[in-house]
Scaffold this active site. Structure first.
Site, mmCIF file in Angstrom:
data_model
loop_
_atom_site.group_PDB
_atom_site.id
_atom_site.type_symbol
_atom_site.label_atom_id
_atom_site.label_comp_id
_atom_site.label_asym_id
_atom_site.label_seq_id
_atom_site.Cartn_x
_atom_site.Cartn_y
_atom_site.Cartn_z
ATOM 1 N N GLU A 76 -16.142 -43.585 -1.027
ATOM 2 C CA GLU A 76 -14.903 -44.311 -0.800
ATOM 3 C C GLU A 76 -15.104 -45.482 0.176
ATOM 4 O OE1 GLU A 76 -12.092 -43.617 -2.281
ATOM 5 O OE2 GLU A 76 -10.451 -44.403 -1.072
ATOM 6 N N ASP A 77 -15.890 -45.264 1.218
ATOM 7 C CA ASP A 77 -15.941 -46.243 2.309
ATOM 8 C C ASP A 77 -17.264 -46.978 2.504
ATOM 9 O OD1 ASP A 77 -13.374 -45.508 2.864
ATOM 10 O OD2 ASP A 77 -13.898 -44.083 4.439
#
Ligand code: MN
Length: 723
Positions: A76-77
């Site tokens: 996600e990051d």
């Protein structure tokens, strides 16, 4: 921040055979990927996945779950991909990280409060492996513990509300009581700090007040249990501010009116001791009727087991007692995860199967039909695997059965949206309307006022609502068409009988023909189920009798009067025939293959609408005595027609090499397509063949005939209307 070796040691403590190497690699990988990213607190970002992993070790989770926790935010990051993670850590971890990532993306949708229940179902449905859900809950727990670092109060409140409505019930459902209570209390702190503070203060006061009582009761109980030779651990237990607050809301009472704030827990070795202790307590203090609950013989749906009773204490206050074994207590605090760990340490589980044993048991429990007050009402988790949950662009969650399409989605949003749906975007991409939707898809429906439900949709929709609406629309449309047609037919009979058409006489005979209304009478006539002439006779008995003998035949000569030559221009029109009611079902007769330019007549056919014949078609004889079924129609000269008409040619072709090729070449040069070719008679020198070609109109066919006549290989050619 927990250190690398501490994390390893924690897992090792309950799973000596753990894959230490993999855990170390995951630690290094996640730390490297998150690099210099920081949290709102200013801490390195990596501290977060590390803490989440640590939380999972409290539940004695397997190594795969702990590794997943370390990696859970990398996709996600950071630049990490599922493919990379799968290749580095294996398919199992890859799938788990993928699952958690998808849940995080779903989280961004932010559904409205009223949709919390569907959202919980979505999360359950997406957590195909229950470990995904556990990692997600641990993630949320750590985020709630560090929520004070978020500076915007609005954002804190939103996250807290989401926690209370979605994650607290999920934690409760899978029986992880400690997480449930902590999440709940943290959320309460942000959502209603005043109420929490006030209850906490009063609890504090009660605690100091009741200290004497608590000590007294514990001493008395300990003595009695010792006499009975029972080993027991007795603890005072406080209710959480949130549970007290809920009770105050539910019962609409003040804090002072709440009686059983004080509670004790007695933990013993085995089940028989539980009942023994219960007897001793009931002998010591009077019990409050109706407050005894035996969750040992009938556990709660989430697996909770304990004995509950309320008694009147020495100072006349109500005291709640919980009696359970140590194993039951572990389960109550940590859910079935603890249950498994328990069995495992006893050495009951064999190596290999053990990792998933408790997961299976957890699934069993989640799948049990829940009690009404719990959020999975009368449903099983596996049932949710039969559902898909999709979002509107506004973030509303729509629940659909598996296999549902954008059309089902549109109807689920609103009937009107379904009826006027022309296209759909799923996750921003335009897709066909028969695309099967997936969990978490964001669906945007495009509509047009001009669109109406298509009967074709019936082939792929799966929801009852969509089926019903489409069918209803098709039926309504037919009824309307037939009603218009039936009225036109009766008007025509009136004209033939020289009577001015009026609705009134027909209304008066509605019942006679078993119709509900004059519209239904028209519909019956239009669809051919009611004889129009019979209706006329009933409505105008005198005229009918007087005119009986001079029943008019259709005036074929008038119909055959030459019409002005049509001219070709413009675009194709869907309705090439004038003189019909718009939308009426239309067929071209197979017997005579009428072409634009031909003189034509419409015949009302039972249940089929109108069939167009050429006026010289032999089959028209069959309708000679039902002139009310004849409709004056003509080709719409103003509109060009697409090449969808079939012209039939009867050709005598020389039996020479290449003559069939020549035939098709000539037809092709005239921009027409052969759609069917049939050899009728094969002689030595000549073949009789029938050729069907797609043409614009009669003029087009005539041009083809001329070109064919100029071809040496073709002995003769003529248009034919026979079969
Ligand atoms: Mn996270």
């Amino acid at each position: 921040m927990i250190r690398q070796y501490e994390l390893i040691n924690r897992v090792k403590a309950y799973d000596p055979d753990m894959d230490e190497n993999a855990l170390n690699r995951a630690y290094v990988y996640a730390m490297k990927m998150h690099g210099t990213q920081t949290r709102a607190s200013g801490d390195p970002y990596f501290s977060h996945p590390l803490e989440v992993a640590a939380i999972l070790t409290e539940l004695k989770m397997d190594t795969a779950s702990v590794i997943t926790a370390l990696l859970h935010d990398t996709v996600e990051d950071t630049d990490a991909t599922i493919e990379e993670i799968s290749s580095l850590f294996g398919q199992e971890i890859g799938k788990l990280v993928d699952g958690v990532t998808k849940l995080s993306q779903i989280e961004l949708q932010r559904p409205e409060e009223k949709q919390a229940e569907n959202f919980r179902k979505l999360i359950l449905a997406m957590s195909e492996d229950i470990r995904v859900l556990l990692v997600k809950l641990a993630d949320r727990l750590h985020n709630m513990r560090t929520l004070h670092h978020i500076s915007k109060p609005e954002k804190q409140k939103r996250i807290a509300r989401e926690t209370l409505e979605i994650y607290v019930p999920l934690a409760e459902r899978i029986g992880i009581h400690t997480w449930k209570e902590e999440l709940e209390d943290l959320a309460f702190k942000y959502l209603n700090p005043e109420a929490r503070e006030s209850i906490a203060k009063r609890l504090e006061f009660l605690r100091s007040e009741g200290e004497k009582v608590v000590v007294k009761i514990i001493a008395e109980l300990t003595k009695q249990l010792k006499t009975a030779d029972i080993d027991a651990k007795i603890t005072g237990r406080e209710k959480t501010p949130h549970s007290i607050w809920l009770k105050m809301q539910r019962k609409n009472v003040s804090f002072e009116q709440l009686s059983d704030i004080m509670a004790f827990r007695v933990i013993v070795d085995d089940v028989s001791a539980c009942y023994h202790v219960l007897g001793i307590i009931h002998g010591l203090y009077p019990s409050v009727p109706g407050r005894f609950k035996d969750y040992i013989s009938i556990p709660k749906a989430n697996g909770y087991r304990s004995l509950h009773t309320t008694v009147i204490g020495p100072e006349n206050q109500r005291i709640e007692m919980q009696i359970r074994t140590a194993e039951m207590h572990e389960e109550a605090e940590f859910g079935v995860a603890a249950h498994w760990a328990y069995k495992n340490t006893e050495g009951n589980a064999k190596k290999g199967g053990k990792q998933y044993r408790w997961l299976r048991e957890l699934m069993d429990i989640v799948e049990q039909a829940a009690r009404p007050e719990e959020f999975l009402q009368h449903t099983k988790l596996e049932l949710f695997q039969e559902q898909v949950y999709c979002f509107t662009p506004q973030g509303d969650l729509i629940e659909l059965p598996k296999g549902a399409t954008p059309v089902d989605f549109a109807y689920a949003v609103h009937s009107q949206v379904g009826d006027t749906c022309v296209g759909a975007k799923v996750n921003g991409r335009i897709v066909p309307l028969n695309t099967q939707l997936q969990n978490g898809d964001q669906v945007e429906i495009r509509t047009s006022d001009k669109q109406t439900p298509s009967p074709n949709w019936e082939r792929f929709v799966v929801t009852g609502k969509a089926h019903a609406r489409i069918r209803r629309f098709v039926r309504m449309q037919q009824v309307e068409q037939y009603s218009n047609l039936g009225k036109a037919m009766l008007q025509k009979i009136c004209r033939q009988e020289n009577i001015e058409f009026q609705e009134k006489p027909f209304i008066s005979v509605v019942k006679q023909f078993k119709a509900d209304s004059v519209e239904m009478l028209y519909t019956g006539v239009g669809s051919g189920h009611i004889n129009g002439r019979e209706v006329f006779k009933a409505a105008f008995p005198e005229q009918a009798a007087a005119n009986l003998k001079k029943l008019k035949q259709p005036n074929l000569e008038a119909l055959q009067k030459p019409k002005t030559q049509r001219k070709r221009k413009g675009k194709a029109a869907p309705m090439p025939i004038k003189g019909l009611i718009p939308g009426m079902a239309l067929h071209f007769a197979r017997c005579c293959h009428p072409l634009p330019g031909d003189k034509i007549v419409g015949i009302v056919t039972t249940g089929k609408g109108v069939t167009i014949h050429t006026v010289d078609c032999e089959s028209l004889e069959a309708f000679a005595d039902t002139p009310e079924r004849w409709l004056d129609v003509s080709w719409d000269d103003g509109e060009d027609t697409p090449e969808t008409h079939i012209g039939r040619l009867s050709i005598v072709l020389a039996n020479e090499p290449g003559s069939l090729g020549t035939l098709s070449t000539v037809i092709g040069q005239k921009s027409a397509n052969i759609t069917n070719l049939k050899i009728i008679n094969r002689q030595t020198d000549f073949w009789d063949i029938l050729v069907d070609v797609f043409v614009h109109d009669a003029v087009h066919l005539e041009e083809i005939i001329k070109a064919l006549r100029a071809t040496p290989e073709i002995a003769s050619v003529k248009r034919t209307k026979g079969r």
